[in-house]
Design a protein around this motif. Structure first.
Motif, mmCIF file in Angstrom:
data_model
loop_
_atom_site.group_PDB
_atom_site.id
_atom_site.type_symbol
_atom_site.label_atom_id
_atom_site.label_comp_id
_atom_site.label_asym_id
_atom_site.label_seq_id
_atom_site.Cartn_x
_atom_site.Cartn_y
_atom_site.Cartn_z
ATOM 1 N N ASP A 18 0.835 -1.199 0.000
ATOM 2 C CA ASP A 18 0.000 0.000 0.000
ATOM 3 C C ASP A 18 0.873 1.253 0.000
ATOM 4 O O ASP A 18 0.617 2.199 -0.734
ATOM 5 C CB ASP A 18 -0.899 0.026 1.247
ATOM 6 C CG ASP A 18 -1.862 -1.146 1.302
ATOM 7 O OD1 ASP A 18 -2.223 -1.661 0.228
ATOM 8 O OD2 ASP A 18 -2.241 -1.539 2.422
ATOM 9 N N LEU A 35 1.686 2.315 10.418
ATOM 10 C CA LEU A 35 0.763 1.977 9.338
ATOM 11 C C LEU A 35 0.457 0.487 9.302
ATOM 12 O O LEU A 35 -0.689 0.081 9.073
ATOM 13 C CB LEU A 35 1.342 2.431 8.000
ATOM 14 C CG LEU A 35 1.371 3.946 7.777
ATOM 15 C CD1 LEU A 35 2.153 4.297 6.511
ATOM 16 C CD2 LEU A 35 -0.044 4.510 7.692
ATOM 17 N N HIS A 40 -2.166 -1.660 7.075
ATOM 18 C CA HIS A 40 -1.574 -1.397 5.767
ATOM 19 C C HIS A 40 -0.353 -2.279 5.529
ATOM 20 O O HIS A 40 0.350 -2.645 6.463
ATOM 21 C CB HIS A 40 -1.148 0.070 5.659
ATOM 22 C CG HIS A 40 -2.275 1.039 5.770
ATOM 23 N ND1 HIS A 40 -2.730 1.519 6.983
ATOM 24 C CD2 HIS A 40 -3.055 1.616 4.816
ATOM 25 C CE1 HIS A 40 -3.743 2.352 6.764
ATOM 26 N NE2 HIS A 40 -3.962 2.421 5.475
ATOM 27 N N ILE A 331 -3.754 8.886 6.709
ATOM 28 C CA ILE A 331 -3.843 7.734 5.808
ATOM 29 C C ILE A 331 -4.825 6.700 6.345
ATOM 30 O O ILE A 331 -5.671 6.175 5.603
ATOM 31 C CB ILE A 331 -2.450 7.104 5.621
ATOM 32 C CG1 ILE A 331 -1.544 8.030 4.804
ATOM 33 C CG2 ILE A 331 -2.566 5.737 4.936
ATOM 34 C CD1 ILE A 331 -0.107 7.559 4.726
ATOM 35 N N THR A 332 -4.726 6.399 7.624
ATOM 36 C CA THR A 332 -5.597 5.381 8.218
ATOM 37 C C THR A 332 -7.060 5.789 8.152
ATOM 38 O O THR A 332 -7.934 4.993 7.758
ATOM 39 C CB THR A 332 -5.179 5.119 9.678
ATOM 40 O OG1 THR A 332 -3.837 4.606 9.696
ATOM 41 C CG2 THR A 332 -6.108 4.124 10.348
ATOM 42 N N ALA A 334 -8.430 7.905 6.076
ATOM 43 C CA ALA A 334 -8.856 7.936 4.671
ATOM 44 C C ALA A 334 -9.162 6.532 4.165
ATOM 45 O O ALA A 334 -10.189 6.310 3.495
ATOM 46 C CB ALA A 334 -7.764 8.582 3.817
ATOM 47 N N THR A 335 -8.299 5.574 4.495
ATOM 48 C CA THR A 335 -8.505 4.196 4.039
ATOM 49 C C THR A 335 -9.789 3.615 4.625
ATOM 50 O O THR A 335 -10.538 2.911 3.937
ATOM 51 C CB THR A 335 -7.297 3.329 4.435
ATOM 52 O OG1 THR A 335 -6.094 3.900 3.881
ATOM 53 C CG2 THR A 335 -7.455 1.909 3.908
ATOM 54 N N GLU A 339 -11.215 5.894 0.867
ATOM 55 C CA GLU A 339 -10.496 6.826 0.008
ATOM 56 C C GLU A 339 -9.152 6.251 -0.439
ATOM 57 O O GLU A 339 -8.601 5.351 0.196
ATOM 58 C CB GLU A 339 -10.259 8.142 0.739
ATOM 59 C CG GLU A 339 -11.520 8.915 1.075
ATOM 60 C CD GLU A 339 -11.189 10.195 1.829
ATOM 61 O OE1 GLU A 339 -11.123 11.259 1.171
ATOM 62 O OE2 GLU A 339 -10.999 10.140 3.053
ATOM 63 N N ASP A 340 -8.631 6.792 -1.482
ATOM 64 C CA ASP A 340 -7.304 6.455 -2.000
ATOM 65 C C ASP A 340 -6.278 7.215 -1.161
ATOM 66 O O ASP A 340 -6.228 8.447 -1.192
ATOM 67 C CB ASP A 340 -7.247 6.885 -3.471
ATOM 68 C CG ASP A 340 -5.867 6.715 -4.099
ATOM 69 O OD1 ASP A 340 -4.914 6.406 -3.366
ATOM 70 O OD2 ASP A 340 -5.761 6.914 -5.320
ATOM 71 N N PRO A 341 -5.419 6.522 -0.392
ATOM 72 C CA PRO A 341 -4.499 7.217 0.524
ATOM 73 C C PRO A 341 -3.432 8.048 -0.174
ATOM 74 O O PRO A 341 -2.803 8.903 0.472
ATOM 75 C CB PRO A 341 -3.866 6.070 1.321
ATOM 76 C CG PRO A 341 -3.999 4.876 0.446
ATOM 77 C CD PRO A 341 -5.298 5.064 -0.284
ATOM 78 N N VAL A 346 -6.325 13.569 0.083
ATOM 79 C CA VAL A 346 -5.827 13.012 1.339
ATOM 80 C C VAL A 346 -4.497 13.655 1.722
ATOM 81 O O VAL A 346 -4.297 14.066 2.870
ATOM 82 C CB VAL A 346 -5.682 11.477 1.218
ATOM 83 C CG1 VAL A 346 -5.006 10.900 2.463
ATOM 84 C CG2 VAL A 346 -7.054 10.831 1.017
ATOM 85 N N TYR A 350 -2.768 16.207 5.169
ATOM 86 C CA TYR A 350 -1.509 16.078 5.906
ATOM 87 C C TYR A 350 -0.693 17.362 5.812
ATOM 88 O O TYR A 350 -0.195 17.869 6.834
ATOM 89 C CB TYR A 350 -0.707 14.893 5.355
ATOM 90 C CG TYR A 350 0.759 14.910 5.757
ATOM 91 C CD1 TYR A 350 1.134 14.756 7.090
ATOM 92 C CD2 TYR A 350 1.760 15.090 4.803
ATOM 93 C CE1 TYR A 350 2.469 14.775 7.463
ATOM 94 C CE2 TYR A 350 3.093 15.114 5.161
ATOM 95 C CZ TYR A 350 3.450 14.963 6.504
ATOM 96 O OH TYR A 350 4.781 14.989 6.861
#
Length: 420
Positions: A18, A35, A40, A331-332, A334-335, A339-341, A346, A350
């Motif tokens: 990922d 992650l 991930h 990222i976490t 969003a996933t 969503e596409d990280p 996204v 950050y």
């Protein structure tokens, strides 16, 4: 780059992992563990061999791990492996003066007892933290550690990112993270420019054994050529970060050990009794380096790849830890929403979270270095008076203590002691 306002629905090409992380020092492995523990798959591409990374010799580097950074390390299961080799920072004493003359009567004294959360942080040697991270990566499902590999090319697409290694192998993922230091090849290949300058200062770094106990007190002694930090390690040992003008530092570093100590003693003082060197001596040139962007097409920067600052406040590693905790959370979350990280939407979250803090830290450390690394009589008077006033104001003093502990600002969950 994708439209940052458009919904980032998960639509990633077939990938090896990922997340691809370039850099196997500290930031890369810490992010990988965070992650991986949230589900991930992560590949860490490390230019150094595992044998070099596991070298147990002291290389001069020790870190003041702030309370909130300790929470992050605890959250990813690493802190217990280094806790017994760490030293709590119970007090910080900041003073101003000249070598051989002793400190000014105006100073700042910060005591952890003035906050409820405990010690402001812990001193940890790089070698112990590095080995703990390597062991944790090896024991964590979802983390692949490619040691002795370097990236030669990277290619983002709307559906993912591909990197080419020097060995000829290619890897693909949804997101590429640059954790490869101030000279970040990831940032260069992504076209991210940097701003900054050389301080014409060099840090002389070593460990000092001393007769008397340090009682967990960290000292910062500001002198015209640059600051001297005396940072407590386990036992009657302290880490020294001694900043001097580059030419002077080179001359000092070239001296035999006994003559080196002769130059250090009037700066160090006698408050810890007789001192001696333990281990080797090292030098690190000092500069400021700030990336113009933290993100671009399917690429994000963390740690020194995003911001390299003067060690005057000992906050470089802790700023990188905030990057890691914030990016892992973004990222976490969003996933989990599908969503596409690696999408622009996204990554923009950050960057908006971390950009201001990183710039503010760079400017603050730069300003402190310029303020204290000079011998102007008027400036000396103003800064000494300022330190004296801060020390007499409990509310302001407490604010500084909370800042040193990393307790200010918008904290990511891992830095609040909460799970991702």
């Amino acid at each position: 780059m994708d439209n940052p306002k458009a919904p980032a629905i998960l639509r990633i090409m077939s990938s090896d992992s990922d997340i691809l992380i370039v850099g196997g020092g500290l930031s890369g492995p810490i992010l990988a563990l965070a992650l991986a523990q949230s589900g991930h798959s992560v590949t860490v591409i490390d230019a150094l061999s595992e044998k070099i990374r596991k070298n147990a010799e002291f290389d001069g580097r020790s870190y003041a791990v702030a309370l909130t950074s300790q929470r992050l390390l605890n959250g990813i299961g690493v802190w217990d492996a280094v806790a017994d080799r760490s030293q709590p920072i119970l007090e910080i004493k900041v003073s101003d003066g000249r070598a051989g003359e002793g400190p000014s009567p105006f100073f700042m004294h910060f005591d952890h007892a003035e906050i409820e959360e405990g010690p402001m942080g812990h001193m940890v040697q790089d070698r112990h933290l590095r080995r703990a991270l390597l062991d944790a990566m090896a024991a964590t499902a979802g983390v692949t550690h490619l040691a002795g590999e370097t990236v030669t090319a990277q290619e983002p697409t709307p559906a993912g990112v591909t990197v080419t290694l020097a060995s000829g192998k290619t890897l693909s993922g949804a997101l590429l993270v640059g954790a490869d230091g101030r000279g970040s090849g990831t940032a260069t290949r992504a076209g991210i420019k940097r701003t900054g300058w050389d301080y014409a200062q060099t840090a002389l770094v070593c460990a000092i054994a001393h007769e008397k106990p340090h009682h967990g007190i960290a000292h910062q002694f500001f002198m015209p050529p640059g600051p001297l930090a005396i940072l407590p390690l386990p036992g009657n040992v302290s880490s020294i970060v001694w900043s001097e003008q580059a030419q002077t530092a080179a001359a000092f570093h070239a001296l035999p050990d006994d003559e080196y100590l002769t130059m250090l003693r009037p700066r160090f003082g006698d408050f810890l009794g007789e001192i001696s060197l333990t281990g080797s001596r090292f030098t690190y040139p000092l500069s400021l380096s700030l990336a113009a962007r933290l993100v671009t097409d399917r690429t994000a920067l963390i740690g020194d790849a995003a911001h390299g600052v003067h060690p005057i406040a000992g906050q470089g590693l802790n700023a990188g830890m905030r990057d890691i905790a914030a990016l892992a959370e973004v990222i976490t979350d969003a996933t989990r929403r599908g969503e596409d990280p690696g999408s622009a939407a996204v990554l923009t979250r950050y960057e908006e979270w971390r950009r201001f803090d990183n710039t503010a830290l760079a400017l603050a450390t730069d300003s402190f270095n310029r303020l204290f690394s000079n011998d102007n009589a008027v400036v000396r008077g103003v800064r000494d008076l300022g330190m004296g006033l801060v020390n007499k104001m409990p509310g302001l003093r407490r604010t500084f203590i909370r800042e040193a502990a990393g307790l200010t600002g918008e904290l990511p969950r891992l830095m609040r002691g909460a799970p991702l």
